[in-house]
Design an enzyme around this catalytic site. Structure first.
Site, PDB file in Angstrom:
ATOM      1  N   GLU A 204       0.843  -1.198   0.000  1.00 26.31           N
ATOM      2  CA  GLU A 204       0.000   0.000   0.000  1.00 26.31           C
ATOM      3  C   GLU A 204       0.882   1.254   0.000  1.00 26.31           C
ATOM      4  O   GLU A 204       0.640   2.196  -0.759  1.00 26.31           O
ATOM      5  CB  GLU A 204      -0.889  -0.033   1.244  1.00 26.31           C
ATOM      6  CG  GLU A 204      -2.063   0.899   1.184  1.00 26.31           C
ATOM      7  CD  GLU A 204      -2.942   0.789   2.435  1.00 26.31           C
ATOM      8  OE1 GLU A 204      -2.673  -0.072   3.302  1.00 26.31           O
ATOM      9  OE2 GLU A 204      -3.877   1.589   2.548  1.00 26.31           O
ATOM     10  N   GLY A 246      -8.433   5.111   7.202  1.00 26.43           N
ATOM     11  CA  GLY A 246      -9.282   5.007   8.376  1.00 26.43           C
ATOM     12  C   GLY A 246      -8.687   4.069   9.417  1.00 26.43           C
ATOM     13  O   GLY A 246      -8.826   4.286  10.619  1.00 26.43           O
ATOM     14  N   ALA A 247      -8.020   3.010   8.944  1.00 26.74           N
ATOM     15  CA  ALA A 247      -7.502   2.019   9.895  1.00 26.74           C
ATOM     16  C   ALA A 247      -5.981   1.897   9.890  1.00 26.74           C
ATOM     17  O   ALA A 247      -5.424   1.313  10.817  1.00 26.74           O
ATOM     18  CB  ALA A 247      -8.130   0.655   9.603  1.00 26.74           C
ATOM     19  N   SER A 248      -5.305   2.396   8.848  1.00 26.49           N
ATOM     20  CA  SER A 248      -3.831   2.343   8.885  1.00 26.49           C
ATOM     21  C   SER A 248      -3.271   3.589   8.222  1.00 26.49           C
ATOM     22  O   SER A 248      -3.980   4.326   7.516  1.00 26.49           O
ATOM     23  CB  SER A 248      -3.312   1.082   8.186  1.00 26.49           C
ATOM     24  OG  SER A 248      -3.403   1.216   6.790  1.00 26.49           O
ATOM     25  N   THR A 249      -1.990   3.810   8.470  1.00 26.60           N
ATOM     26  CA  THR A 249      -1.334   4.952   7.850  1.00 26.60           C
ATOM     27  C   THR A 249       0.039   4.514   7.357  1.00 26.60           C
ATOM     28  O   THR A 249       0.685   3.663   7.975  1.00 26.60           O
ATOM     29  CB  THR A 249      -1.253   6.143   8.832  1.00 26.60           C
ATOM     30  OG1 THR A 249      -0.777   7.284   8.133  1.00 26.60           O
ATOM     31  CG2 THR A 249      -0.344   5.882  10.022  1.00 26.60           C
ATOM     32  N   GLN A 250       0.456   5.073   6.227  1.00 27.35           N
ATOM     33  CA  GLN A 250       1.723   4.667   5.608  1.00 27.35           C
ATOM     34  C   GLN A 250       2.647   5.863   5.430  1.00 27.35           C
ATOM     35  O   GLN A 250       2.179   6.954   5.109  1.00 27.35           O
ATOM     36  CB  GLN A 250       1.503   4.061   4.226  1.00 27.35           C
ATOM     37  CG  GLN A 250       0.868   2.686   4.207  1.00 27.35           C
ATOM     38  CD  GLN A 250      -0.595   2.706   4.578  1.00 27.35           C
ATOM     39  OE1 GLN A 250      -1.018   2.036   5.514  1.00 27.35           O
ATOM     40  NE2 GLN A 250      -1.373   3.486   3.877  1.00 27.35           N
TER      41      GLN A 250
HETATM   42  O1  LIG Z   1      -6.768   2.888   3.949  1.00 24.20           O
HETATM   43  P1  LIG Z   1      -7.661   2.335   5.002  1.00 24.20           P
HETATM   44  O2  LIG Z   1      -7.094   2.460   6.358  1.00 24.20           O
HETATM   45  O3  LIG Z   1      -8.154   0.960   4.690  1.00 24.20           O
HETATM   46  O4  LIG Z   1      -8.971   3.274   5.037  1.00 24.20           O
HETATM   47  P2  LIG Z   1      -9.751   3.968   3.838  1.00 24.20           P
HETATM   48  O5  LIG Z   1      -9.086   3.756   2.543  1.00 24.20           O
HETATM   49  O6  LIG Z   1     -11.175   3.598   3.921  1.00 24.20           O
HETATM   50  O7  LIG Z   1      -9.580   5.499   4.222  1.00 24.20           O
HETATM   51  P3  LIG Z   1      -9.792   6.789   3.308  1.00 24.20           P
HETATM   52  O8  LIG Z   1      -8.496   7.270   2.874  1.00 24.20           O
HETATM   53  O9  LIG Z   1     -10.863   6.560   2.307  1.00 24.20           O
HETATM   54  O10 LIG Z   1     -10.381   7.764   4.397  1.00 24.20           O
HETATM   55  C1  LIG Z   1      -9.597   8.065   5.499  1.00 24.20           C
HETATM   56  C2  LIG Z   1     -10.439   8.695   6.530  1.00 24.20           C
HETATM   57  O11 LIG Z   1     -10.953   9.914   6.030  1.00 24.20           O
HETATM   58  C3  LIG Z   1     -12.350   9.942   6.191  1.00 24.20           C
HETATM   59  N1  LIG Z   1     -12.890  10.666   5.054  1.00 24.20           N
HETATM   60  C4  LIG Z   1     -13.162  10.197   3.812  1.00 24.20           C
HETATM   61  N2  LIG Z   1     -13.637  11.174   3.019  1.00 24.20           N
HETATM   62  C5  LIG Z   1     -13.637  12.281   3.783  1.00 24.20           C
HETATM   63  C6  LIG Z   1     -14.007  13.629   3.558  1.00 24.20           C
HETATM   64  O12 LIG Z   1     -14.462  14.026   2.377  1.00 24.20           O
HETATM   65  N3  LIG Z   1     -13.885  14.496   4.577  1.00 24.20           N
HETATM   66  C7  LIG Z   1     -13.416  14.095   5.746  1.00 24.20           C
HETATM   67  N4  LIG Z   1     -13.052  12.864   6.044  1.00 24.20           N
HETATM   68  C8  LIG Z   1     -13.167  11.961   5.078  1.00 24.20           C
HETATM   69  C9  LIG Z   1     -12.787   8.506   6.264  1.00 24.20           C
HETATM   70  O13 LIG Z   1     -13.968   8.399   7.020  1.00 24.20           O
HETATM   71  C10 LIG Z   1     -11.623   7.882   6.977  1.00 24.20           C
HETATM   72  O14 LIG Z   1     -11.747   8.055   8.367  1.00 24.20           O
HETATM   73 CA   LIG Z   2      -6.836   3.854   1.962  1.00 23.49          CA
END
Ligand SMILES: O=P(O)(O)OP(=O)(O)OP(=O)(O)OC[C@H]1O[C@@H](n2cnc3c(O)ncnc32)[C@H](O)[C@@H]1O
Ligand SMILES: [Ca+2]
Length: 537
Positions: A204, A246-250
């Site tokens: 990722e 939402g669950a991990s950061t890179q």
């Molecule tokens: O990579 P993983 O960890 O699996 O998670 P994800 O892919 O679902 O994570 P995103 O980057 O889509 O979103 C990261 C976070 O940002 C939030 N998010 C998404 N769209 C947003 C927006 O337009 N404004 C604010 N927050 C948002 C979302 O709820 C997540 O908590």
């Molecule tokens: Ca993501």
């Protein structure tokens, strides 16, 4: 006289060949008129053959030069579909590129980002039967947007990230069932379905790094660099990648010193003829949704009462959280305890400094067995070069108006956060009535989280090197999906693509020269053909 004689002998030698032919004809006793018409006939017959031959040769040369230079000239578009099955939601991306320019960089366009309605796919553990309905709308969109005759050759990939990684740790069978259901559904479409799998945190990070550098043209620049010593400056040229999910950061970047001994294997890439040594690390449970749960779980354990005064939410904001939801989670279960309440009432106090202090507790930095660490004792070389920060880094900072290059220091961000967090919830809610409540209620927390995480990474005096980004050059969104597809479709060659056989001026000169020869030969041929009676006289 002497001079005249010698000039006469020179003339003789200059036309000697013609004279020898004529002399030999005369010596065979032919009359001179007869000999003349034989020559004309010879010329008429063989001249046409010679001109024809030259014409064909020139034509072949012209075609050869044209074809070698412009192999596959007609525009032929290709498409690729990648599902980003994240922890919080799923998005389907459709990419389009010209098949002829496949090896160039920056030529892939994202033509669609279809947001799948609903939660992330890991939420379907107990209702896998609903997956087809969940994905069908975006697949319908793909059928509409991609020409029918291209369907069978369009690859489809689905990559699941941290939400599915957590589910797999909790219940491997559930994760498998979800992927099997996704596979069978995507297979039922006329596209070329390739794979639905959980990608690793390193993949990722690495694919996110490839995406932004590809779109920013950082890999292409290498092509033009003629000085091999510029390889030493790789890290200055490529951008590091910061992805907050939402669950991990890179975090992924080319360190200044790639020779340091590292307990984590650096990734090695060879792209367009250049080697890259890349550090990448993915922190599971440190995406912003999981980090909030971690914080709430810790706070609940430290002050076990049914009400939590929370500095990370606006004054006047309230939220109820189920204790079971808070602790039935791989990331928080180490804090699980028995509480005399089953619901937690959160009451916001809107105090940025206190919020930051609590968030710092999520990042233990005291122990490190290596030359340098981030948190949790994880090795990380010092940050180096420019960085592109995307996903939640971008969403949050965009909302807070902090993405501009004019925001050059951490202090400016701190000032803004102090003021923003202290705003009463009622006021915030009415000012931004069109923003989704989940997002709006959490921008104080997420802004503080972004700042804290970047402090832990040591960006405090390095803020101006962070560039918050979403869509790059209007081509495609920053994220891992494009890099994943480029890799799986072999669109980034390890070696430099072969240069065109001729430079543009050479090519044009050759085309003009061959065309001229062709034209002259054609004109001469026509003259000879039409005046053949003269030659035959
Ligand atoms: O990579 P993983 O960890 O699996 O998670 P994800 O892919 O679902 O994570 P995103 O980057 O889509 O979103 C990261 C976070 O940002 C939030 N998010 C998404 N769209 C947003 C927006 O337009 N404004 C604010 N927050 C948002 C979302 O709820 C997540 O908590
Ligand atoms: Ca993501």
């Amino acid at each position: 006289m002497k001079r005249d004689c010698s000039s006469g002998s020179q003339k003789r030698s200059a036309f000697g060949a013609g004279r020898i032919v004529l002399a030999s004809l005369a010596s065979h006793g032919f009359p001179s008129g007869y000999q003349d018409s034989r020559v004309k006939r010879f010329l008429s017959k063989n001249g046409l053959v010679i001109l024809g031959f030259t014409f064909i040769l020139s034509l072949i040369a012209l075609l050869a030069v044209g074809l070698t230079q412009n192999k596959n000239t007609p525009e032929n578009f290709k498409f690729g579909i990648v599902f980003d099955a994240g922890s919080s939601h799923t998005t389907m991306y459709i990419y389009k590129w010209s098949a002829e320019k496949v090896n160039d960089t920056g030529l892939v366009y994202e033509i669609e980002a279809c947001k799948v309605k609903g939660p992330g796919i890991s939420a379907f553990a107990s209702n896998v039967q609903d997956i087809p309905v969940y994905l069908s709308k975006c697949m319908g969109r793909a059928k509409e947007l991609i020409p029918k005759y291209k369907h069978h050759q369009t690859p489809v990939y689905l990559g699941a990230t941290a939400g599915m990684r957590l589910l797999r740790m909790e219940n491997e069978q559930s994760a498998k069932r979800i992927l099997a259901s996704v596979t069978s559904f995507l297979n039922s479409y006329p596209f070329n379905f390739r794979d639905a799998r959980i990608i690793s945190g390193s993949e990722e990070g690495a694919y996110g790094w490839i995406t932004i550098n590809y779109l920013l043209g950082k890999l292409q620049k290498k092509q033009n660099s003629e000085d091999p010593s510029s390889r030493k400056n790789e890290s200055q040229e490529t951008y590091g990648a910061l992805d907050l999910g939402g669950a991990s950061t890179q975090i992924t970047f080319v360190p200044k010193d790639t020779n340091i001994s590292s307990p984590i294997k650096f990734m090695q890439f060879r792209l367009y003829g250049w080697n890259y040594t890349v550090y990448t690390y993915s922190f599971l449970c440190y995406g912003q949704d999981q980090a909030l749960l971690l914080k709430l779980a810790k706070d609940t354990v430290e002050t076990p009462s049914g009400t939590l005064l929370d500095p990370c939410f606006h004054p006047g904001y309230e939220r109820m959280v189920d204790i079971s939801d808070l602790f039935n989670n791989v990331c928080t279960r180490e804090y699980k305890d028995l509480f005399p309440f089953d619901k937690l009432r959160i009451q916001g106090t809107g105090d940025f400094l206190q919020c930051q202090e609590r968030l710092h507790n999520l990042f233990p930095t005291t122990y490190c067995r290596y030359t340098s660490c981030t948190f949790n004792g994880v090795f990380m070389p010092p940050v180096h070069g420019e960085f592109g920060a995307f996903s939640a880094y971008y969403y949050t900072m965009k909302f807070l108006n902090l993405t501009s290059d004019k925001v050059t220091s951490e202090d400016m961000v701190i000032e803004k956060m102090k003021q923003y967090c202290s705003r009463p919830w009622k006021e915030v809610n009415t000012t931004y009535a069109d923003v989704k409540e989940k997002y709006l209620s959490e921008y104080c927390f997420s802004g503080t989280y972004v700042l804290t995480l970047l402090q832990v990474y040591n960006f405090t005096d390095y803020w101006k090197h962070i560039h918050f980004m979403h869509k790059i050059n209007d081509n495609a969104e920053a994220g891992w999906t494009l890099g994943y597809m480029l890799n799986l479709t072999n669109m980034i060659p390890a070696e430099l693509p072969q240069p065109k056989p001729f430079s543009r001026p050479t090519y044009i000169s050759l085309m003009v020269a061959f065309s001229l020869v062709l034209a002259i030969v054609f004109i001469l041929g026509s003259i000879i053909f039409h005046k053949s009676s003269y030659f035959q006289k």
